[in-house]
Each structure stands twice: as structure tokens, then as C-alpha cells.
Design an enzyme around this catalytic site. Structure first.
Site, PDB file in Angstrom:
ATOM      1  N   CYS A  60       0.815  -1.229   0.000  1.00  0.00           N
ATOM      2  CA  CYS A  60       0.000   0.000   0.000  1.00  0.00           C
ATOM      3  C   CYS A  60       0.846   1.275   0.000  1.00  0.00           C
ATOM      4  O   CYS A  60       0.327   2.352  -0.290  1.00  0.00           O
ATOM      5  CB  CYS A  60      -0.955   0.004   1.184  1.00  0.00           C
ATOM      6  SG  CYS A  60      -2.141  -1.345   1.116  1.00  0.00           S
ATOM      7  N   HIS A  91      -3.268   7.484   2.144  1.00  0.00           N
ATOM      8  CA  HIS A  91      -3.647   6.154   1.651  1.00  0.00           C
ATOM      9  C   HIS A  91      -5.043   5.853   2.178  1.00  0.00           C
ATOM     10  O   HIS A  91      -5.348   6.106   3.344  1.00  0.00           O
ATOM     11  CB  HIS A  91      -2.637   5.123   2.157  1.00  0.00           C
ATOM     12  CG  HIS A  91      -3.072   3.709   1.938  1.00  0.00           C
ATOM     13  ND1 HIS A  91      -3.589   3.283   0.728  1.00  0.00           N
ATOM     14  CD2 HIS A  91      -3.103   2.639   2.764  1.00  0.00           C
ATOM     15  CE1 HIS A  91      -3.907   2.009   0.833  1.00  0.00           C
ATOM     16  NE2 HIS A  91      -3.619   1.591   2.052  1.00  0.00           N
ATOM     17  N   ASN A 124      -9.965   0.068  -0.358  1.00  0.00           N
ATOM     18  CA  ASN A 124      -8.497   0.069  -0.336  1.00  0.00           C
ATOM     19  C   ASN A 124      -7.951  -0.521  -1.640  1.00  0.00           C
ATOM     20  O   ASN A 124      -8.028  -1.727  -1.861  1.00  0.00           O
ATOM     21  CB  ASN A 124      -8.008  -0.749   0.867  1.00  0.00           C
ATOM     22  CG  ASN A 124      -6.494  -0.709   1.015  1.00  0.00           C
ATOM     23  OD1 ASN A 124      -5.781  -0.254   0.119  1.00  0.00           O
ATOM     24  ND2 ASN A 124      -5.998  -1.204   2.139  1.00  0.00           N
TER      25      ASN A 124
HETATM   26  N1  COA Z   1     -18.528  -8.077   8.912  1.00  0.00           N
HETATM   27  C1  COA Z   1     -19.017  -8.304  10.127  1.00  0.00           C
HETATM   28  N2  COA Z   1     -18.257  -8.659  11.171  1.00  0.00           N
HETATM   29  C2  COA Z   1     -16.937  -8.766  10.960  1.00  0.00           C
HETATM   30  C3  COA Z   1     -16.355  -8.530   9.705  1.00  0.00           C
HETATM   31  C4  COA Z   1     -17.205  -8.175   8.652  1.00  0.00           C
HETATM   32  N3  COA Z   1     -16.763  -7.903   7.417  1.00  0.00           N
HETATM   33  N4  COA Z   1     -15.024  -8.706   9.797  1.00  0.00           N
HETATM   34  C5  COA Z   1     -14.766  -9.044  11.075  1.00  0.00           C
HETATM   35  N5  COA Z   1     -15.930  -9.092  11.782  1.00  0.00           N
HETATM   36  C6  COA Z   1     -16.125  -9.390  13.196  1.00  0.00           C
HETATM   37  C7  COA Z   1     -15.010 -10.229  13.771  1.00  0.00           C
HETATM   38  O1  COA Z   1     -15.225 -11.598  13.520  1.00  0.00           O
HETATM   39  C8  COA Z   1     -15.088  -9.868  15.230  1.00  0.00           C
HETATM   40  O2  COA Z   1     -16.136 -10.621  15.802  1.00  0.00           O
HETATM   41  P1  COA Z   1     -16.039 -11.165  17.315  1.00  0.00           P
HETATM   42  O3  COA Z   1     -15.930  -9.941  18.168  1.00  0.00           O
HETATM   43  O4  COA Z   1     -17.310 -11.923  17.477  1.00  0.00           O
HETATM   44  O5  COA Z   1     -14.798 -12.012  17.356  1.00  0.00           O
HETATM   45  C9  COA Z   1     -15.525  -8.415  15.239  1.00  0.00           C
HETATM   46  O6  COA Z   1     -16.088  -8.183  13.937  1.00  0.00           O
HETATM   47  C10 COA Z   1     -14.380  -7.462  15.480  1.00  0.00           C
HETATM   48  O7  COA Z   1     -13.284  -7.838  14.625  1.00  0.00           O
HETATM   49  P2  COA Z   1     -11.948  -7.040  14.603  1.00  0.00           P
HETATM   50  O8  COA Z   1     -11.051  -7.620  13.565  1.00  0.00           O
HETATM   51  O9  COA Z   1     -11.395  -6.918  15.985  1.00  0.00           O
HETATM   52  O10 COA Z   1     -12.504  -5.599  14.144  1.00  0.00           O
HETATM   53  P3  COA Z   1     -11.759  -4.248  14.026  1.00  0.00           P
HETATM   54  O11 COA Z   1     -12.492  -3.204  14.765  1.00  0.00           O
HETATM   55  O12 COA Z   1     -10.280  -4.373  14.276  1.00  0.00           O
HETATM   56  O13 COA Z   1     -11.953  -3.911  12.482  1.00  0.00           O
HETATM   57  C11 COA Z   1     -10.635  -3.962  10.477  1.00  0.00           C
HETATM   58  C12 COA Z   1     -11.400  -4.776  11.500  1.00  0.00           C
HETATM   59  C13 COA Z   1     -10.020  -4.909   9.471  1.00  0.00           C
HETATM   60  C14 COA Z   1     -11.629  -3.043   9.771  1.00  0.00           C
HETATM   61  C15 COA Z   1      -9.557  -3.110  11.179  1.00  0.00           C
HETATM   62  O14 COA Z   1      -8.807  -3.928  12.042  1.00  0.00           O
HETATM   63  C16 COA Z   1      -8.618  -2.466  10.215  1.00  0.00           C
HETATM   64  O15 COA Z   1      -9.013  -1.610   9.454  1.00  0.00           O
HETATM   65  N6  COA Z   1      -7.344  -2.826  10.271  1.00  0.00           N
HETATM   66  C17 COA Z   1      -6.346  -2.237   9.391  1.00  0.00           C
HETATM   67  C18 COA Z   1      -6.583  -2.750   8.029  1.00  0.00           C
HETATM   68  C19 COA Z   1      -5.751  -2.096   7.020  1.00  0.00           C
HETATM   69  O16 COA Z   1      -5.729  -0.889   6.965  1.00  0.00           O
HETATM   70  N7  COA Z   1      -5.100  -2.903   6.225  1.00  0.00           N
HETATM   71  C20 COA Z   1      -4.364  -2.459   5.124  1.00  0.00           C
HETATM   72  C21 COA Z   1      -3.170  -1.744   5.561  1.00  0.00           C
HETATM   73  S1  COA Z   1      -2.601  -0.963   4.206  1.00  0.00           S
END
Ligand code: COA
Length: 320
Positions: A113, A245, A275
């Protein structure tokens, strides 16, 4: 030493718009969850016939048109991508072929990214040294082909597209003030592809530990924007536009908050594009340029964070 200005921008998107609602029919997810956690409302996915090289070419043509420069004047093409269509030839040389440029320097860079900032750094350095005069700097991805469509945690985040800028050498005007890029390979396991590519013949699919990536992205971006402002002797209030980004609106909000930037100064396209990895910063730049957001002399702060980890920033005086 030469300076470099952005004289044109262009972009291209996957042909199919897919909303959160559309995804919720295939995955255990919802529009509300995706919007609340990421700010994403829709994304564009490549369709049959669209490739990383074809998207890169489309974006490049538009950037050349915007700059009113003929393809044959281009002497450098740098493409940032994590999803080349094949191991070789590079996407950059494919684009060169499509543009019918018989001789120039063309290369790909891989920094996920942060790729566009790595590509910009490469082109900026070559221009400063007098080794290139007109450079196409492109970020292009077809991430939908390496997304694990059974993993709701990542499938909702990534999308396809390309963005391009034409970077031109000048002796008088300063456009690009500086580009700073970094990496720390010890975080490699937090965001990677698993199961290829290579001799296995399989395509690797994205695997991510989202929470850890989120934390690191916020802290590394806070560090790099502070460092960049200090290095080039600016204050946060000097910034006219943050062009981040587009991974997650919450990550962007954290950087904007740290810089005390009003929302009107933040270029935000993640809601529509999701993204698109290396394509996201130039796609955001092109969107804002086409909307007439920037005026000559505006100070732009570009930043990105991605797998590796890699991260970086650039300060640019808009000279179009
Ligand atoms: N829809 C519904 N629920 C979802 C889901 C989706 N698409 N994806 C994950 N969940 C659930 C998980 O299973 C988890 O459930 P649980 O509490 O029962 O275990 C809950 O939502 C929370 O998951 P978590 O991964 O802790 O959520 P989060 O608040 O961290 O959000 C991201 C997830 C991926 C949006 C976030 O971590 C993020 O943006 N990370 C950085 C990603 C990024 O920028 N990557 C590229 C870098 S360039």
C-alpha cells in the site's frame, strides 16, 4: 539538481461497482458493520479483460492527456503494484508497449500500500539527478484476484484500480519538496499473501491481523508526518490538503486529528473506492484534481502505510 512537478493526473477503476449491500448477500457481513469500522460504502472490481497493466495504461493515458504531453516524450515509467499480472514482463514494460514508446526506462516497485510513495521516490530521485525528464508514476492493482472471498474480515476492504501522475523535470519551480520512505520487515507476518505465488503455480491470498495492522498504521503514520514536517521546516497549519492512503477512514481520521486538520482539508475517497493499495494515493490525487480542489501553490501532504511493513510520506507544492 532539477526539481519535479506533477503536471498531470489520471485514474481508472474496475468496471463493476460493488456495494456493501451486494457483499452482504455473499458474506456474513452488513453495510452497517463495514461503514462503522472502515468508512467504506462501495468498491470497484475488475471485470474480465481488465488487468493491472490495462488499468495502469488507462490511468497513464489520462495523466498524459491532463498534462498535454505525448507518450513518446516519456523517458521513465515506474509502476507500483502488489498484483502484477505475471512475474515478467513487468507491468511498467507492458504499459510502455501499450503506449508504443520504443525506448525508455521502465520498472515495477513492490511496497504494497506504500507502493506509490516508493515509485514517486524512485522517479523523483532520477529526475533530480537529471536521469529522467518526464516520468509516469503509476499505482495499479487488481486485488480482487488475491482476496480470499471467504474471509469477511479482509474481503470487504480491498478493491481494484489505478492512478497515475506525470512527473516533469523543471529548473525553476519546486513541486515535490521531498519523499521519505521506510520499511520494517519484522512485521511481515501481520499482513501477507499465503499459498503462492511462484513454483506452486497457485495464487497467494491475503491474510491479515487487522487489529495489529491498525495500531501500527496509526502510530507509524503519526511518526512519519511529524518527521516530514520537521525535516522540511513546515508546521501542520501550513498543510492545505492531506492526501492519505485510503485503507480505513478511522486511520485517516487519526492522522488528521493529530495534525488538527479540518475535514475539508482531507482528501477522502475510501468510501467509494475502498483500499486499492498502491493505486489509492494517486487515485485520491486524481479525484481531488478533477474536482478542482487544489489551487496552484497549495501544500499537499501524501502518506501511506502497508504490508512489509512499509510506510512513507511526501510534501508537494501543487504547481498545476
Ligand atoms: N462483517 C461483520 N463482522 C466482521 C467482519 C465483517 N466484514 N469482519 C470481522 N468481523 C467481526 C469479527 O469476527 C469480530 O467478531 P467477534 O468480536 O465476534 O470475534 C468483530 O467483527 C471485530 O473484529 P476485529 O477484527 O477486531 O474488528 P476491528 O475493529 O479491528 O476492524 C478492520 C477490522 C479490518 C476493519 C480493522 O482492524 C482495520 O481496518 N485494520 C487495518 C486494516 C488495514 O488498513 N489494512 C491495510 C493496511 S494498508
Amino acid at each position: 539538481m532539477y526539481h519535479a512537478i506533477i503536471s498531470g493526473t489520471g485514474s481508472a477503476l474496475g468496471a463493476q461497482k460493488v456495494t456493501n449491500e451486494d457483499l452482504s448477500h455473499k458474506l456474513d457481513t452488513s453495510d452497517a458493520w463495514i461503514q462503522e469500522r472502515t468508512g467504506i460504502q462501495s468498491r470497484y472490481l475488475a471485470q474480465e479483460g481488465q488487468t493491472t497493466a490495462s488499468l495502469a495504461y488507462d490511468a497513464a493515458c489520462k495523466a498524459l492527456e491532463d498534462a498535454a504531453v505525448a507518450a513518446t516524450d516519456v523517458d521513465l515509467i515506474v509502476v507500483a503494484t502488489a498484483t502484477p499480472d505475471m512475474h515478467f514482463p513487468s507491468v511498467a514494460t507492458q504499459v510502455q508497449g501499450m503506449l508504443d514508446i520504443k525506448k525508455c526506462t521502465a520498472l515495477d516497485v513492490s511496497a504494497a500500500c506504500s507502493g506509490f510513495l516508493y515509485a514517486l521516490d524512485t522517479a523523483f530521485n532520477k529526475i533530480q539527478l537529471g536521469q529522467a525528464k518526464k516520468a509516469l508514476v503509476i499505482g495499479a492493482e487488481v486485488l480482487s484476484r488475491i482476496v480470499n472471498w471467504e474471509d469477511r474480515a479482509t474481503a470487504v476492504l480491498f478493491a481494484d484500480g489505478a492512478g497515475a501522475v506525470l512527473l516533469e523535470a523543471t529548473e525553476e519551480t519546486q513541486g515535490v519538496i521531498g519523499v521519505d520512505i521506510y520499511s520494517d520487515g519484522s512485521f511481515g507476518d501481520l499482513l501477507k499473501t499465503v499459498g503462492g505465488p511462484g513454483s506452486s503455480g497457485q495464487q497467494g491470498l491475503i491474510e491479515m491481523q487487522g487489529r495489529e495492522v491498525f495500531k501500527q498504521a496509526v502510530s507509524k503514520l503519526a511518526e512519519v508526518v511529524d518527521f516530514s514536517l520537521e525535516k522540511y521546516n513546515f508546521k501542520a497549519e501550513d498543510i492545505d490538503f492531506l492526501v492519505p492512503h485510503q485503507a480505513n477512514k478511522r486511520i485517516i481520521d487519526a492522522t488528521a486529528k493529530k495534525l488538527k486538520l479540518d475535514a475539508s482539508k482531507v482528501v477522502l475517497t475510501v468510501s467509494e473506492h475502498a483500499n486499492t493499495s498502491a493505486a489509492s494515493v494517486p487515485l485520491a490525487l486524481d479525484t481531488a484534481n478533477k474536482e478542482g480542489k487544489f489551487k496552484k501553490g497549495d501544500l499537499l501532504l501524501l502518506e501511506a502505510f502497508g504490508a512489509g511493513f512499509t510506510w512513507g510520506s511526501s510534501l508537494i507544492r501543487w504547481q498545476k
